[in-house]
Each structure stands twice: as structure tokens, then as C-alpha cells.
Design an enzyme around this catalytic site. Structure first.
Site, PDB file in Angstrom:
ATOM      1  N   GLU A   1     -17.698  -4.827  23.974  1.00  0.00           N
ATOM      2  CA  GLU A   1     -16.807  -5.978  24.076  1.00  0.00           C
ATOM      3  C   GLU A   1     -15.563  -5.813  23.206  1.00  0.00           C
ATOM      4  O   GLU A   1     -14.445  -6.114  23.634  1.00  0.00           O
ATOM      5  CB  GLU A   1     -17.542  -7.261  23.679  1.00  0.00           C
ATOM      6  CG  GLU A   1     -18.717  -7.633  24.580  1.00  0.00           C
ATOM      7  CD  GLU A   1     -19.998  -6.879  24.240  1.00  0.00           C
ATOM      8  OE1 GLU A   1     -20.016  -6.132  23.232  1.00  0.00           O
ATOM      9  OE2 GLU A   1     -20.984  -7.029  24.987  1.00  0.00           O
TER      10      GLU A   1
ATOM     11  N   HIS B   1       0.840  -1.200   0.000  1.00  0.00           N
ATOM     12  CA  HIS B   1       0.000   0.000   0.000  1.00  0.00           C
ATOM     13  C   HIS B   1       0.877   1.252   0.000  1.00  0.00           C
ATOM     14  O   HIS B   1       1.264   1.727   1.056  1.00  0.00           O
ATOM     15  CB  HIS B   1      -0.896  -0.001   1.240  1.00  0.00           C
ATOM     16  CG  HIS B   1      -1.834  -1.165   1.324  1.00  0.00           C
ATOM     17  ND1 HIS B   1      -3.184  -1.073   1.082  1.00  0.00           N
ATOM     18  CD2 HIS B   1      -1.600  -2.479   1.599  1.00  0.00           C
ATOM     19  CE1 HIS B   1      -3.749  -2.261   1.217  1.00  0.00           C
ATOM     20  NE2 HIS B   1      -2.819  -3.132   1.545  1.00  0.00           N
TER      21      HIS B   1
ATOM     22  N   HIS C   1     -27.912 -16.408  24.286  1.00  0.00           N
ATOM     23  CA  HIS C   1     -26.977 -16.248  25.395  1.00  0.00           C
ATOM     24  C   HIS C   1     -26.303 -17.554  25.802  1.00  0.00           C
ATOM     25  O   HIS C   1     -25.494 -17.563  26.721  1.00  0.00           O
ATOM     26  CB  HIS C   1     -27.688 -15.641  26.606  1.00  0.00           C
ATOM     27  CG  HIS C   1     -27.962 -14.171  26.466  1.00  0.00           C
ATOM     28  ND1 HIS C   1     -28.672 -13.648  25.414  1.00  0.00           N
ATOM     29  CD2 HIS C   1     -27.591 -13.109  27.227  1.00  0.00           C
ATOM     30  CE1 HIS C   1     -28.754 -12.329  25.544  1.00  0.00           C
ATOM     31  NE2 HIS C   1     -28.097 -11.974  26.622  1.00  0.00           N
TER      32      HIS C   1
ATOM     33  N   HIS D   1      -4.156   2.973  -3.387  1.00  0.00           N
ATOM     34  CA  HIS D   1      -4.378   2.434  -2.046  1.00  0.00           C
ATOM     35  C   HIS D   1      -3.661   1.116  -1.814  1.00  0.00           C
ATOM     36  O   HIS D   1      -2.763   1.038  -0.972  1.00  0.00           O
ATOM     37  CB  HIS D   1      -5.872   2.273  -1.800  1.00  0.00           C
ATOM     38  CG  HIS D   1      -6.207   2.087  -0.356  1.00  0.00           C
ATOM     39  ND1 HIS D   1      -5.735   1.048   0.399  1.00  0.00           N
ATOM     40  CD2 HIS D   1      -6.981   2.820   0.484  1.00  0.00           C
ATOM     41  CE1 HIS D   1      -6.182   1.154   1.626  1.00  0.00           C
ATOM     42  NE2 HIS D   1      -6.943   2.207   1.710  1.00  0.00           N
TER      43      HIS D   1
END
Lengths: 657, 657
Positions: free
Chosen positions: B406, B27, B468, B258
Site C-alpha cells: 500500500e 543538515h 478490516h 547530520h
């Protein structure tokens, strides 16, 4: 608030409280605080037909904060869905229709499975996209509905929701109306402990229309805000409603009301505070039952009016309406199977390229096939040529620029699938399936037909190195129940993989290579058997060993077969496209492909964990149980043992015992 | 810009261009656009000692946009790190020090492994937390440094970065200074395709100090902005620097710059445009070498001055400085082993509770043990009693309220571990490990000592239902290389699991129950052998079958052993705490625990995939290969076959062949 309104709101509150008390588990606080806003949506806005939850043009309602499930069950019961009060009394019990978190496909009227926070937020955006897309193609007479959701602090903290919010704002999904249950309490306590950002400013920065309702029990203020939201035809709306978790109970405004039953004492106090009879529990006053079940008649009328418009449209363009009905019923458009290409036996291509060709071959006959990539379309080969970008080239365009937002993409694609009518796909590099695993799992739980295109599926990625080289991902995806993981070995298996994905009722993963693979000879090999998950690609008389390959390692197995033959060893080559499909075959077929009495060597450029199920105690596995390395792909493959020499050596060791 | 500055910036640009050209992969666009801002940071601000990359009080620099790795390698080479020019010429080649994305532990001066976007953003926040925490405990004389990062569009689109940004703003991490390479191009094209939010307003909503530098090549403007950022002692800083990807090349401002080499033609044109010699490639003019290698002397002086302060502090408080040196060297504080509790043989507790007790027993002797939960601390039992909340109760407090974030937690905990000096843990429910899998994987790649506490580890969760209830998670975590997955069977194994996690050089997962488990008898069973990963918990003379359990299923195996004995069948029970540790044992030990000639039955409340490695072709597995169901935990366990009756029946079937 009228007395009747007040009774309705309290009925919702206390059905929820009583449900949680009966289960001795659950989240009473959210339903108590958010009952009023939910009531406004359901009583004054929601276009739905409780007697036909599958009506195509219903508004969608998502309880993104799925832990408040009793809120939704109460509403479904009261408005006349097939959810008897007895089921509410069996909240969170084995085999009830009222599980701890709402489950799509189980309870009538539940539009998506929620609980893992942020997912419902993204699902709603996907539903709104589906509505815009279908309206663009079939007309606002037939498709014209809103997507509402109740979202919580927790939803808004999750990255998946941030990603979806940024994209929803970018796309200007103006029929998306979210009510934010701004109760300032999460499980650990006040949101001041962890969440002090300016949520309104954040959503404005995403391009959302943001309103604030100061009193979460002010029905008219909530109604006015929703009308304002509907009036904005440029932006999605977030209505921030200040509420009180556990409203009316002694635990109001505390984390104690969040995730556990109030307990008899507090439940009693709450009823006394709000003027509610202590007995009977699960009380639904007659006036409330009558008022709220009026949704049944309203819904029947709304659907009948829509049906008239549909029939009128049919008179004008029968094919269009027929296609609409077909895709909304989940059927694939005519001619899709014939459109799937076959590839020359002597060709070679990366399976990501073959997949791109399949997508583009299907696109003309499947106007509802659409999707995109998390800013990797040039690499994942998921662009539909000649079609535009949704949002930029209008709402009928089929290519999606999801941005570098894998998880948001996952939740949005699920929402598109759940809406009905669409076959959506989402693409990224296999290694970044980790970023969206929460959504992939939910597609599997819900068995919605989301197609996950994960390219660059092994160390064959090469120079990008260990952060971009999947090692454990294919196997980790195979651990997810209901998910069909397809790792095709060449262009023709890729076509077969797409066919299997389209026919499967649930979600699929296509694991595709960056690197070129030789086609394995369509005239010579029984690719049609690939549908069985594994098949004998190339047999040998009196085979002494079975080489099992998947994806890019099948060609290696073929080369090794030849090299072994030169040494007088007969080897069978099995291509194992899909474990799930192979497991579904009968014992005889499985034994015919992998005979018990032959030693087996599996070859897959990923972890060996799991393979002993197929090679058995005496078999062997060539895999890679450590992270990769930055180097050109062929070098990485060679250094890590994916060579003919190594396969031959290991196969000989098996044969020679 | 002075001529020398200009030469330095261009040297960085063209080392990067030439590296990518030589590799024919990479890149080039980011280094060309961001060279100036990187140069300002490294030339005018960064406090570091190239000859001692491990110096404790160095500033941390994170290239969150890891695909621009040649930028970092160029800087490391020029400022005198042990990274010869020859290594830059071997960019992305096998066994080089210059892999495709920066790798922590491989290349001197690389602070974290980046590439998967958003992770470095979160790592930096963790490093800044570590700095604040250590400064609070050891004083600003000893700990006083900044954390800088270069972040990209892609980083800012990722949810993990949104989560970390919101938390960093909440915590007011004022020594965190991020430069945003605002080049308006991502892989699919203009960021207008997918990313039109108001980034400045978003970061202000998080509580960040946001500045804009209009010209990304204006060194003085960048310098001034960094000084302003340093002057803000309340907020983290985002400096939005408008840049041009592929600056100077014909591909400037296009996606073509890029992710692929410029190609000879465009590389040549770029050099001509910027007045750079075409030959030799990898040119470092003498003036540039001299100027930039002055970092060596500056670094030596800075470290010497710091060493003087450290010695002065030692004179005042030798114990404190000794502790500082010990923990910064990665050693555990004295007395930690003795602090680990043992639990009564006749007790019973959920392993999450036992873990909480271990944490609280360790906390007094391990002042560098710290962490928290993603808004689930009351359930994950990860609070250190009597200590405060970081940020709220000051920077020396050890409990973290990560919010429902999280993934952000994962990246932050990794950053805390990478900084050095700390033993951080992050906790959530096992099922939500999916949300942070990207960070867990990076902890494993980097082998940083992040401890992941994942509770509620099976269908034993109960009423919360399938969303869950982990099914595939424990196994899916086992597929990640380098990650030690520990699923303890009782309180004493939990203590052992913590011990193993603290001793392991890499990351660990503790898989813990919500539900109560009986202690297995500390006086009677050889828990010390748990360190070997699997061991004979209870043997029987002339055992006819081996029952292998993990976690909550070990007690079930013990009950089944008794029931089998009543039927005259002798069964051995093996507890398998940790597959990774067991694999590391020698063949003899493994065969002594799991003899080849005995039939084996594994019992684990999760997917069966993977277990055939241990039970072999003739063995059996009691697992669960579908999603769970909402019901009280014991009911779910019973309905899904985790009963003594079922274990006995399946064991008998094995024994009777």
C-alpha cells in the site's frame, strides 16, 4: 507421512474448509496448503499448555497471515484449548470465538491479532526480543522458548515486514523461526504479476538463515528444517515451504481458492481427492482427537517441569522470581509511582525533555521499562542513560536502535507488549506516526500496553517545515478507539501523562513538544486532576469565558487570561490533557469544568475538526486547518495566530456575543 | 578531478554549509558528502532547462533525502533556475523559497516534496513508470528521459522504499537511476547500530543492477557508473557511492554532522581543509558561475531540439501531439464529462461497483487514466477491462498490480501524478489507508492529483471483522488539509464523486462500500448539487428535524424519514458527500441546507468525533466509537445501532427536546 499424520493434516484442512463453507465467507486456500507445516509445528515442536494459555514460558505461535484463521482455530480446538467445535461451526458469526481474523484477548491461544499483513511478522520479532531480554535477566531456566510464525507472500511484500526482517537479522534473533507459505498465489492471481524478487536472497541479505522445503506436504522435511533452524543460534530463520493454495481442491493453485468459499462442488471434490468422508462435516476422527489432544498432557508436564525450575530459582533468589511473576502478571514493579518526579514550579522545559527525565527516573525501579526510537533518540529523548543498546551490548540492555523503521518499530513494540513482562515504548516525531498508524491501530484493537512517544507535536517544530509539522495528527490519533492520547502542557503534566499511560490497560500516545514550555506552578495548580483528562487550571471569579488549551497552547491561554483580566474580562483556563479520560468522567464533573452557560474558546495548534464537541455551537476554536511552513517555531506560531493578541480578540468576540 | 570541477563541488558544499549556518538549523552533512555525485549528475547528465522547469521531456531529479535540501537549492541556483542567492541566504525562513525540506510547487525545479524518508524513492519509481507509459503512447521522440535520485540510508531502511524497490525491480524500470549516499551515519550514530544488512545483495534480489563506487569524490568513477546504469535497459540501477558525511569538516563521519549546523569553528575548519576562502560566505567563484550556468544554454538547445521533434510528430499526427500537450498541461481529455455514466433510479449496487463502472466508462476517452490496487483489484473494482497489465503486457498498459504494498503504491502513484500527463489512482481497502497515510499526506501537501479509491469503508465489510472494518478512517482522512474526502451514497453520487475528483486540483479519497446500496432516484433528486458537498436530498414541509447521512447511511436516513412521517414527524434528509466541498460554500447555502433552528441528527458508520461541527450542541450523532466485530455486514450494522428504529428513536428524542 504416517496414516495418522495424514488424517490429522486432513482434519485441519477440512475443519477449515467446512468452517468457511458454513460461514459462506473466508479463506480456505491457506489452511489447505499450509496445514502440513502447521501440523509439524504444533505436533512436533510447539511447547504450550492448552489448559493454561497464559503460561509464561510457552512457545509463541503467530499466524501472520491472519486470513487463514480457520487453520489456527482448528489447531486450537484439536490440541485442547477451550474452543469447542461448536465455535468452529460459528466461524465469522456475531459473538463467536472464531472471528474472521484471529483476535487477541478473545480466543484462548491467540497470541496476537492478525489480518493486516506484515504486522504478525513484526509482532513475532518483538516476542523474540522479549524472550531474549527476559532470559538475560531471569535465566534460561525460567525463560527459554521459541517464536514461530506462518507468514505469507502478502506479509513479505509489506514494508512493515521488510523493516522488521532487517532489524531481526541485525539483532540476530535466533529463536525466531518463520515458515513461509510460499504458494505463489495472491488475491489478484499469480505472484508473478507483482512479486518476482528472490525472497531467499533478500532474507539472506538481512542476515537470516534461509532454507527451502520443496514439498510442503513433506512432514519430515519440514521437521528437519525446523531442527536446523533451532540449531542456528546466531540468526533468525526463514523456512520457505513450497505449498499449493487450496491443496487437493479443483481450485488448487488458483486465486479462486484464496478469499472465498470453495463452494459445495469444489469442497466435495477436495474431500474425494484426499480420501476424506463427505459426511459429517466438521469431522474429527477419534484417532485424530486422541493424538492431537495429547498436547494437553505434554503441556501439563512441560509446565510442571518449568514450575519446578521456577521454584528452584525461587529458593536461590526469591526476589528475582517474585519480580518475574509480578511483571508477567502485568503488574507494575513496586515503587514506580514514587519514582515519578515532580518539577519545579518556576522551571521551563520541552515536554520531550521532561519525558526523558521521567523515563530515566522510572528506569531504576522498572527494570522492564524499555524501548527506543526510529533513529531519532537524540531528539525524542528516549534513551535510558547508563544502559546499553539491545543486541549490541547484549540481550539484557534496554535501549533499542530501531533504525528509520517506524512501522517495523510499531509492530515490534506491540509484540514485546504482547509477550508479557515488558513495558515497551516506541518513539518518533509526531508527524511520522502516520508511517506506523497500522501498528498503532492494532495496539488499540488488542489493548496491549504499547506506549507511543511522539515528539515535535505541532508547527512549533519550526524550520523543518510542513513535512515535519503535525497538523492533523493529534486529532487523527484521537479518532482511534481505545487509544489514550495525552498532550501534556508542561513538565508536571508530562509526569502525570506517563503515570496515566502506565496505569492504563491499553496503549497510549504521549504528544510532546520540541520547544520549551514554562512549568505551570506545581504548588498552585491541581495537576493531580489531570488524571480526569481536563481540569480547571486557573479559575476566575465570575468567569465570562473558558479558554481550553492543550499542550503548548495552555501557557498561551494563561497569558491570554492575564491580558483579558487587564481588560476587565474574567477567564477560566482549562487544560485538556486527554479527551478519552475526560469523556470517561461523569456528566457533573464535565459540566463543572466546561459549564454549559459559558462561551468557550479552544486553542490547539492543530486542526479544528473535532473541537466543537467541547466548545459547542456558540464556541470558537483557534487551530490550524492548512499545512505549516518552514520558519523558526515562534515565527510559525505567531504567523498562524497563536498569539496572546489573537486569543484575546477571539475571546472578546465570544464574550461580546 | 579538474580544478574547476573541484571548485564547483566545493561551491555546492559551502553554499550548503553557509545556508545551514545562517539558518542556525539544518543538515550540512549530506550536501558535503554527496556534493560530488550530485555535481556529476547535474553537470554531466541531467537533461533540463533551468528557464523552463516545466519542460515535459526533462530528466527528473529527486532528492529523496530531503533533509539535504541545501544541496538541491545550491544546484538550482548555480544552474540558473529562478532561485537567487538571496533566497539561499534565507534558508528555512518565513516565506522564503528555500524551506527546510524541498517543497514541490514552491521552488522552481523541485520535482517532489521530500523529507519523510522513502517517499522520494517511491515517487521516482512512479515518475519512471510515467515516462515508460507516455513513451509507449507518444513515442521516444517526444518522451525519453531518465529519473535520477539521491537516496540515503534512512530511505533504504523505510518499508515504503522496500516496497517500491521490489516493484521497480519487478517492472524493470531501467531508466530509474538511484545514487545511494552510503555514508554509514544516521541520526543516532553509525548505521552499524541498526542497519547491517547487505544492501547490494538486497537490491540484487529485487532485480536491480547494483554498482559500487568506492570513492564518493571520484567524479569519473561516478560518471562511469551512471553510464553503465544507462546502458542497462532491463533493470533499475542502484549506484552505491561510499561517501563521508560532513566531508572535510572536523565532524566528518560523525552523527554530529547530520542534523545540526557545523558551528562557526567547524565550518571554518572545513573551509580551511578544503582550501576554500573563509570570506565571503555564500561564495560563488566566477568560473563556477560561468561553468554551471552553461546548463541554461544546454537546456535551451535540448528543449529546442525536442520542440523540433514534437513539431515533426505534429505534422504526422496532429491529434496525438495535441493530446500530449493537453494532458501534459494538466487538462482533462475532451469528452470526459460526457462519458460519466448515470445510473437507473431503481437500481442498486455497491458504490465500489459503481466506481468500477465509472472508471471503465472514462477509460476509452481518458487514455491517461490508469492505476490499480494493492492486490485487491477483484474487490476494489479498479481494473480497466480490456486493457493489460503494465509491465507484463507492455509499458502502454494501464492496469497496475502493485502487490500487497500500500505505502509503495501511494508513493508511486504520487510520482506518476507529479510527472505530469497522467491521472493515476491507487486502491485498497479503507482500513489499509493507514498503511499509506504517509503518502496520502504528501499528496495533500503537494496538491498533486492522486486519486485514492478506498473501498470496504465501514463495518458493512462484515465477516472480516475489526481488523478490516474502518471505524476512524473516514474521519481521520477528513483531518488532512487539502484532501477531498468523498463518501457517495449511491451509484449516481459515485459518478459525481469521480467528477469532483477529476476536477479538483489536489488529491481525493473515494470512500466506497462493499455492500449494495439502493440508487436514490436520479430523476427525483438533485444529484448535481452534490458538488456543493451537502444538499437536501429529500425535504419535508415544515421539517422538524434534519437527518444527515453520508455514504451507506443515507439510504437508512431515507427509510427513517418515511418511518418518522408515519408517526407524523417531518424530517429533511441531507446527503453530505464531502465536508471539504460543503465548507467551501457560502454561509447562506450552508444555512439553507442545515438551518440553525432545526435539530440535527447525523448518521455515519464511523466515529462521532467531528460531527458536532454540523449538528451543533443540541444535535445528536449515531456513530460507532469502538472497534467493530466479525459478523455478516447487516448483522454488524444492526447490532451497532444502524437501524431505522434507532434513527427514529434518536430523532424523536431530538424533536421532543
Amino acid at each position: 507421512m504416517s496414516k495418522l499424520d495424514d488424517m490429522c493434516v486432513n482434519t485441519i484442512r477440512f475443519l477449515s474448509v467446512d468452517g468457511v463453507e458454513a460461514a459462506n465467507a473466508g479463506h480456505p486456500g491457506l489452511p489447505m496448503g499450509a496445514a502440513a507445516m502447521a501440523y509439524v509445528v504444533w505436533d512436533r515442536f510447539l511447547k504450550h499448555n492448552p489448559k493454561n494459555p497464559a503460561w509464561a514460558d510457552r512457545d509463541r505461535f503467530v499466524l501472520s497471515a491472519g486470513h487463514g484463521s480457520m487453520l489456527l482455530y482448528s489447531l486450537l480446538h484439536l490440541t485442547g484449548y477451550d474452543l469447542p467445535l461448536d465455535e468452529l461451526k460459528r466461524f465469522r458469526q456475531w459473538d463467536s470465538l472464531t472471528p474472521g481474523h484471529p483476535e487477541y484477548g478473545l480466543t484462548p491461544g491467540v497470541e496476537t491479532t492478525t489480518g493486516p499483513l506484515g504486522q504478525g511478522f513484526g509482532n513475532g520479532a518483538g516476542m523474540a526480543i522479549a524472550e531474549e531480554f527476559l532470559a538475560a535477566h531471569f535465566g534460561a531456566d525460567i525463560v527459554d522458548h521459541y517464536t514461530y510464525a506462518i507468514v505469507s507472500d502478502g506479509d513479505l511484500m509489506e514494508g512493515v515486514a521488510s523493516e522488521a526482517a532487517s532489524l531481526a537479522g541485525h539483532l540476530g534473533l535466533s529463536k525466531l523461526i518463520y515458515l513461509y507459505d510460499d504458494n505463489k498465489i495472491s488475491i489478484e492471481g499469480s505472484t508473478d504479476l507483482a512479486f518476482t524478487e528472490d525472497v531467499s536472497a533478500r532474507f539472506e541479505s538481512y542476515g537470516w538463515h534461509v532454507q527451502l522445503v520443496e514439498d510442503g506436504n513433506d512432514l519430515d522435511a519440514i521437521e528437519a528444517a525446523i531442527r536446523q533452524a533451532q540449531a542456528d543460534t546466531e540468526r533468525p530463520s526463514l523456512i520457505r515451504v513450497r505449498t499449493h493454495i487450496g491443496f487437493g481442491s479443483p481450485k488448487q493453485d488458483t486465486a479462486g481458492a484464496h478469499g472465498e468459499p470453495l463452494g459445495e462442488e469444489a469442497a466435495t471434490a477436495a474431500k474425494q481427492n484426499l480420501g476424506w468422508p463427505l459426511e459429517p462435516t466438521f469431522l474429527v476422527p477419534d484417532e485424530v482427537a486422541e493424538h492431537m489432544s495429547a498436547a494437553i498432557d505434554r503441556g501439563a508436564q512441560a509446565e510442571a517441569a518449568w514450575q519446578e525450575r521456577l521454584d528452584a530459582a525461587r529458593a536461590t533468589d526469591a526476589d528475582k522470581v517474585s519480580l518475574f511473576e509480578q511483571i508477567m502478571a502485568g503488574e507494575l514493579p513496586d515503587g514506580w509511582q514514587d519514582a515519578i518526579p515532580t518539577f519545579d514550579a518556576d522551571g521551563a522545559d520541552a515536554t520531550r525533555n521532561a519525558s526523558g527525565k521521567v523515563i530515566n527516573a522510572l528506569a531504576p525501579v522498572m527494570p522492564n521499562l524499555l524501548g527506543g526510537s526510529a533513529d531519532l533518540a537524540p531528539s525524542t529523548k528516549t534513551m535510558i542513560d547508563g544502559d546499553g543498546a539491545f543486541g549490541i551490548d547484549g540481550p539484557g540492555a534496554r535501549n533499542f536502535h530501531f533504525g528509520v523503521r517506524e512501522h517495523g518499530m510499531g509492530a515490534i513494540v506491540n509484540g514485546m507488549a504482547l509477550h508479557g513482562g515488558l513495558i515497551p515504548y516506541g518513539a518518533t516525531f509526531m508527524v511520522f506516526s502516520d508511517y506506523m498508524r497500522g501498528s498503532v491501530r492494532l495496539s488499540a484493537i488488542m489493548q496491549c500496553k504499547s506506549i507511543w512517544v511522539f515528539t515535535h507535536d505541532s508547527i512549533g517544530v519550526g524550520e523543518d517545515g510542513p513535512t515535519h509539522q503535525p497538523i492533523e495528527h493529534v486529532m487523527a490519533l484521537r479518532t482511534i478507539p481505545n487509544l489514550m492520547v495525552l498532550r501534556p502542557a508542561d513538565s508536571n503534566e508530562t509526569a502525570m501523562a506517563w503515570k496515566m499511560a502506565l496505569q492504563y490497560r491499553g496503549p497510549s500516545v504521549l504528544a510532546l513538544t520540541r520547544q520549551k514550555l514554562p512549568n505551570l506552578g506545581v504548588d498552585e495548580y491541581p495537576v493531580a486532576d489531570a488524571v480526569k483528562g481536563a481540569y480547571v487550571l486557573s479559575d476566575a471569579d465570575n468567569a465570562q469565558v473558558v479558554l481550553i488549551g492543550t499542550g503548548s497552547e495552555v501557557a498561551l491561554a494563561m497569558e491570554a487570561q492575564e491580558a483579558l483580566a487587564a481588560q476587565g474580562i474574567a477567564a477560566r483556563v482549562v487544560s485538556m490533557l486527554c479527551w478519552e479520560a475526560f469523556r470517561a468522567q461523569d456528566d457533573d464533573y464535565r459540566a463543572s469544568v466546561l459549564p454549559a452557560d459559558l462561551p468557550k474558546l479552544a486553542i490547539e495548534a492543530g486542526v479544528t475538526l473535532g473541537w466543537h464537541e467541547w466548545v459547542g455551537s456558540d464556541g470558537d476554536v483557534i487551530g490550524i486547518d492548512h499545512f505549516g511552513a518552514s520558519a523558526p517555531g515562534p515565527v510559525a506560531m505567531e504567523k498562524f495566530g497563536f498569539t496572546v493578541e489573537n486569543v484575546v480578540e477571539r475571546a472578546l468576540a465570544l464574550v461580546n456575543g
